[in-house]
Design an enzyme around this catalytic site. Structure first.
Site, PDB file in Angstrom:
ATOM      1  N   GLY A  82      10.454  -4.110  -7.759  1.00  0.00           N
ATOM      2  CA  GLY A  82      11.381  -3.027  -8.055  1.00  0.00           C
ATOM      3  C   GLY A  82      12.819  -3.383  -7.734  1.00  0.00           C
TER       4      GLY A  82
ATOM      5  N   GLY B  68       0.805  -1.209   0.000  1.00  0.00           N
ATOM      6  CA  GLY B  68       0.000   0.000   0.000  1.00  0.00           C
ATOM      7  C   GLY B  68       0.835   1.255   0.000  1.00  0.00           C
ATOM      8  CB  ALA B  69       1.800   3.949   1.283  1.00  0.00           C
ATOM      9  CG  LEU B  70      -0.551   1.678  -4.185  1.00  0.00           C
ATOM     10  CD1 LEU B  70      -1.544   1.253  -5.264  1.00  0.00           C
ATOM     11  CD2 LEU B  70       0.487   0.588  -3.970  1.00  0.00           C
TER      12      LEU B  70
ATOM     13  CD  GLN C 123      10.944  -7.122  -1.253  1.00  0.00           C
ATOM     14  OE1 GLN C 123      10.637  -6.841  -0.111  1.00  0.00           O
ATOM     15  NE2 GLN C 123      10.421  -6.486  -2.299  1.00  0.00           N
TER      16      GLN C 123
ATOM     17  CB  VAL D 119      10.234   5.349 -10.192  1.00  0.00           C
ATOM     18  CG1 VAL D 119       9.685   6.727 -10.540  1.00  0.00           C
ATOM     19  CG2 VAL D 119       9.779   4.320 -11.225  1.00  0.00           C
TER      20      VAL D 119
ATOM     21  N   GLY E 149       6.487   4.679  -8.269  1.00  0.00           N
ATOM     22  CA  GLY E 149       7.241   3.430  -8.407  1.00  0.00           C
ATOM     23  C   GLY E 149       6.314   2.246  -8.587  1.00  0.00           C
ATOM     24  CG  HIS E 150       3.814   0.962  -5.419  1.00  0.00           C
ATOM     25  ND1 HIS E 150       3.943   1.986  -4.506  1.00  0.00           N
ATOM     26  CD2 HIS E 150       4.284  -0.153  -4.813  1.00  0.00           C
ATOM     27  CE1 HIS E 150       4.458   1.506  -3.391  1.00  0.00           C
ATOM     28  NE2 HIS E 150       4.684   0.214  -3.544  1.00  0.00           N
TER      29      HIS E 150
END
Length: 281
Positions: free
Chosen positions: A152, A36-38, A158, A181, A41-42
């Site tokens: 990303g 969340g908190a897009l 990760q 981004v 970048g998302h």
């Protein structure tokens, strides 16, 4: 856009989507897992998924198992309604929005990160963090069973561990890395950037500045890792540094930069906020 919270309902829905096209074969599914908190970048991940697939699924799930005691789970930014609007405007077909009890039960089967790669860099200062990351990602991939899943490059460790998990567990999903981004001033986009005060945000620019210094050195054919790390640490000034490393794509230390097989990674704390960044060479 369809919003689903139940894993079983999502599996049935996606099964129905594929059955609806008869003998033409299965629809390709692009999957973007998020907490969340897009931000932009998302959105770049969603855009890539739309380009490469017939159906796009985004998940929003704030995963508690990857937060250690005393970390920012309770204050992690939540923007549920804004996130839904972003997904809809970005052309997402299905938004998977589960609750914790939809994903985790009692007496859970555990998944452990690799003993070496999972406990260096970020894993060194956050032991067991990647256990939680890999567990939730495997659950999500098993629910969605996507053709491709998008992550990303900013979270390079990760990304590496998820790719390793998919390979070693023989999972039928292609992991697609997507470029970082950045803001116009060079700061890598992150949901945690909202924690930074205006003064801290200026300090945070030292991170991307250090990476530009490293890139400049490589451009001048200065490839010695120790020299590059020394210059980067100088650029980072008095920031609290967790690590500055020059590694190959298998996350092994390099004495010299190898073009096409190098990631230069940095993690610092600015104020109370951890910031990760890197460049791939």
């Amino acid at each position: 856009m369809k919003i689903i919270s139940s894993p079983l309902e999502l599996k049935e829905y996606l099964k129905g989507e594929n059955n609806s096209i008869g003998f033409q074969g299965s629809k390709s599914i692009g999957f973007v897992p998020t907490m969340g908190a897009l931000h932009q970048g998302h959105i770049s991940l969603i855009k890539k998924a739309k380009e490469q697939n017939e159906l796009v699924v985004v998940s929003i799930f704030l995963n508690p198992t990857q937060f250690l005691k005393g970390e920012d789970l309770d204050k992690y930014p939540k923007k549920d309604e804004a996130d839904k609007k972003i997904c809809k405007l970005s052309g997402v077909d299905v938004l998977f929005f589960p609750h914790v009890e939809d994903i985790y039960g009692t007496d859970e089967v555990t998944l452990s990160a690799p003993n070496v790669r999972g406990y260096v860099l970020e894993g060194n200062s956050r032991p067991s963090h990647f256990n939680g990351v890999l567990t939730v990602v495997m659950k999500l991939l098993n629910i969605v069973t996507p053709t491709r899943a998008y992550f990303g490059k900013k979270d390079a460790q990760q990304l590496n561990l998820i790719s390793l998990m998919v390979k070693q567990l023989f999972m039928n999903t292609q992991i697609v890395p997507v470029d970082t981004v950045r803001e116009s001033d060079g700061l890598a986009l992150s949901s945690r950037n909202v924690y930074l005060s205006s003064k801290e945000r200026v300090e945070a620019l030292k991170v991307s500045s250090s990476l530009r210094a490293a890139s400049s050195m490589v451009g001048k054919n200065i490839l010695d890792s120790k020299e590059i790390v020394k210059e980067m640490r100088k650029s980072l000034g008095d920031l609290e540094i967790f690590y500055v490393e020059v590694l190959n794509l298998d996350f092994e230390q390099l004495l010299h930069v190898e073009i096409g097989n190098t990631i230069i990674l940095v993690e610092v704390r600015v104020g109370t906020t951890r910031l990760l960044d890197n460049i791939w060479l």
